[in-house]
Design an enzyme around this catalytic site. Structure first.
Site, PDB file in Angstrom:
ATOM      1  N   TYR A  33      -2.344 -10.210   4.814  1.00  0.00           N
ATOM      2  CA  TYR A  33      -2.300  -8.801   5.203  1.00  0.00           C
ATOM      3  C   TYR A  33      -3.713  -8.350   5.537  1.00  0.00           C
ATOM      4  O   TYR A  33      -4.559  -8.221   4.654  1.00  0.00           O
ATOM      5  CB  TYR A  33      -1.703  -7.984   4.058  1.00  0.00           C
ATOM      6  N   ILE A  90       6.314  -5.031   9.680  1.00  0.00           N
ATOM      7  CA  ILE A  90       6.505  -4.474   8.338  1.00  0.00           C
ATOM      8  C   ILE A  90       6.145  -3.009   8.482  1.00  0.00           C
ATOM      9  O   ILE A  90       4.980  -2.660   8.658  1.00  0.00           O
ATOM     10  CB  ILE A  90       5.659  -5.186   7.277  1.00  0.00           C
ATOM     11  N   LYS A 148       0.582 -10.048   8.329  1.00  0.00           N
ATOM     12  CA  LYS A 148       0.815  -8.647   8.680  1.00  0.00           C
ATOM     13  C   LYS A 148      -0.530  -8.126   9.180  1.00  0.00           C
ATOM     14  O   LYS A 148      -1.456  -7.917   8.403  1.00  0.00           O
ATOM     15  CB  LYS A 148       1.289  -7.835   7.471  1.00  0.00           C
ATOM     16  N   THR A 162       0.828  -1.214   0.000  1.00  0.00           N
ATOM     17  CA  THR A 162       0.000   0.000   0.000  1.00  0.00           C
ATOM     18  C   THR A 162       0.856   1.254   0.000  1.00  0.00           C
ATOM     19  O   THR A 162       0.571   2.228  -0.709  1.00  0.00           O
ATOM     20  CB  THR A 162      -0.910   0.013   1.244  1.00  0.00           C
ATOM     21  N   THR A 163       1.926   1.241   0.796  1.00  0.00           N
ATOM     22  CA  THR A 163       2.802   2.408   0.915  1.00  0.00           C
ATOM     23  C   THR A 163       3.502   2.729  -0.397  1.00  0.00           C
ATOM     24  O   THR A 163       3.937   3.865  -0.619  1.00  0.00           O
ATOM     25  CB  THR A 163       3.825   2.166   2.041  1.00  0.00           C
ATOM     26  N   TYR A 165     -13.139  -3.699  -0.501  1.00  0.00           N
ATOM     27  CA  TYR A 165     -14.377  -3.213  -1.133  1.00  0.00           C
ATOM     28  C   TYR A 165     -15.496  -4.247  -1.136  1.00  0.00           C
ATOM     29  O   TYR A 165     -16.641  -3.931  -0.839  1.00  0.00           O
ATOM     30  CB  TYR A 165     -14.085  -2.736  -2.576  1.00  0.00           C
ATOM     31  N   ARG A 218      -8.474  -0.021   5.472  1.00  0.00           N
ATOM     32  CA  ARG A 218      -8.440   0.193   4.026  1.00  0.00           C
ATOM     33  C   ARG A 218      -9.383  -0.738   3.273  1.00  0.00           C
ATOM     34  O   ARG A 218      -9.888  -0.382   2.215  1.00  0.00           O
ATOM     35  CB  ARG A 218      -7.006  -0.004   3.497  1.00  0.00           C
TER      36      ARG A 218
END
Length: 291
Positions: free
Chosen positions: A135, A206, A164, A46-47, A109, A140
């Site tokens: 993850y 992470i 994560k 994502t980052t 989503y 999000r």
């Protein structure tokens, strides 16, 4: 899975002023982390603004990181999404020769049931022999993957080696640590909780902020792994302000502002994200200059 214990960093994607990928800055960032104690690198998370990176750019980014890394650190590649068939196809069509593991985000989503999460990751597990790190980031994805579902996956599929966890939910971390198989990795995805999770039996982090301060952050996490509570928290207390600042508006605008102050990369992000506000950049500048 010793290679995923310690401090992993979720690398940003540096951009030039024209918003093309700045590969020289990316090389600089990779070397900076390797030279300062980071244990492994995470690509296309994502980052990294993966939602706005094209497939062609992603391949170039992988190639540059693989070449720059030159087998010095383990590499984890983010491959995930909410279209299970496409994720499976992407895994099968990606050259994973130089990749040590896959980080796969819970479907966003769509808001699946817990059974939906399970079957999604069952399909991903069957698509590759590479180690998979789940993850969970409900902030999000809009839906939490329960600890019980994670533990079920950990027990049923040998190549699902860790998670994560990034729900900023202490209770869920503790449930995972209590119920997990012995060799399953619980990796913090929350920089502010990373030390506490590691001290409680987690496998490290992470991190976002870790790529800017790899020496300090990896030392802190190593203290956690060694049960050095006092020493670890001495570092944590010094890092608390900057962790709050980098997430004050959006990620990765905050961390890119830090890296800009360190002369590693620019503040540029791609829409719909915007750079950190002038006010936030001033606060970050003050912290970096006085750290």
């Amino acid at each position: 899975m010793q290679k995923f214990i310690g401090t992993g960093v979720a690398l940003i994607t540096p951009f030039k002023n024209d918003l093309s990928v700045d590969f020289e800055a990316l090389k600089k960032l990779v070397n900076y982390n390797i030279d300062n104690g980071t244990d492994y690198l995470v690509i296309n998370g994502t980052t990294a603004e993966s939602a706005t990176i094209s497939k062609e750019e992603r391949q170039q980014i992988i190639e540059v990181i693989v070449t720059t890394n030159n087998n010095r650190l383990p590499l984890v590649l983010g491959i995930g999404g909410n279209n299970t068939l496409e994720v499976v196809k992407d895994i099968k069509n990606t050259d994973l020769t130089n990749i040590d593991g896959i980080l796969s985000v819970a479907p966003y989503y769509s808001k699946p049931t817990q059974e939906g999460f399970y079957k999604h990751f069952k399909a991903i597990s069957a698509a590759t022999e590479k180690p998979i790190i789940l993850y969970n980031v409900p902030g999000r994805t809009a839906k939490n993957m329960d600890a019980a579902t994670t533990i079920r996956l950990a027990k049923d599929f040998k190549n699902i080696v860790g998670i994560k966890e990034a729900g900023n939910n202490t209770q869920q971390y503790l449930e995972l640590l209590r119920d997990k198989p012995e060799d399953f990795l619980v990796i913090s995805g929350d920089d502010d909780l990373a030390l506490g999770v590691t001290l409680a039996g987690g496998s490290g982090v992470i991190s976002v902020i870790g790529q800017a301060f790899p020496k300090q952050f990896s030392t802190m996490i190593n203290c956690g792994l060694e049960g050095k509570n006092k020493e670890g928290y001495a570092i944590h207390f010094k890092m608390m302000e900057i962790i709050d600042l980098i997430f004050a508006e959006n990620n990765p605008a905050g961390i890119k502002s830090v890296l800009n102050e360190l002369n590693i990369s620019s503040t540029n992000v791609r829409l719909p994200l915007v750079p950190a506000s002038d006010e936030l950049q001033l606060k970050i500048k003050s912290f970096v200059n006085n750290f």
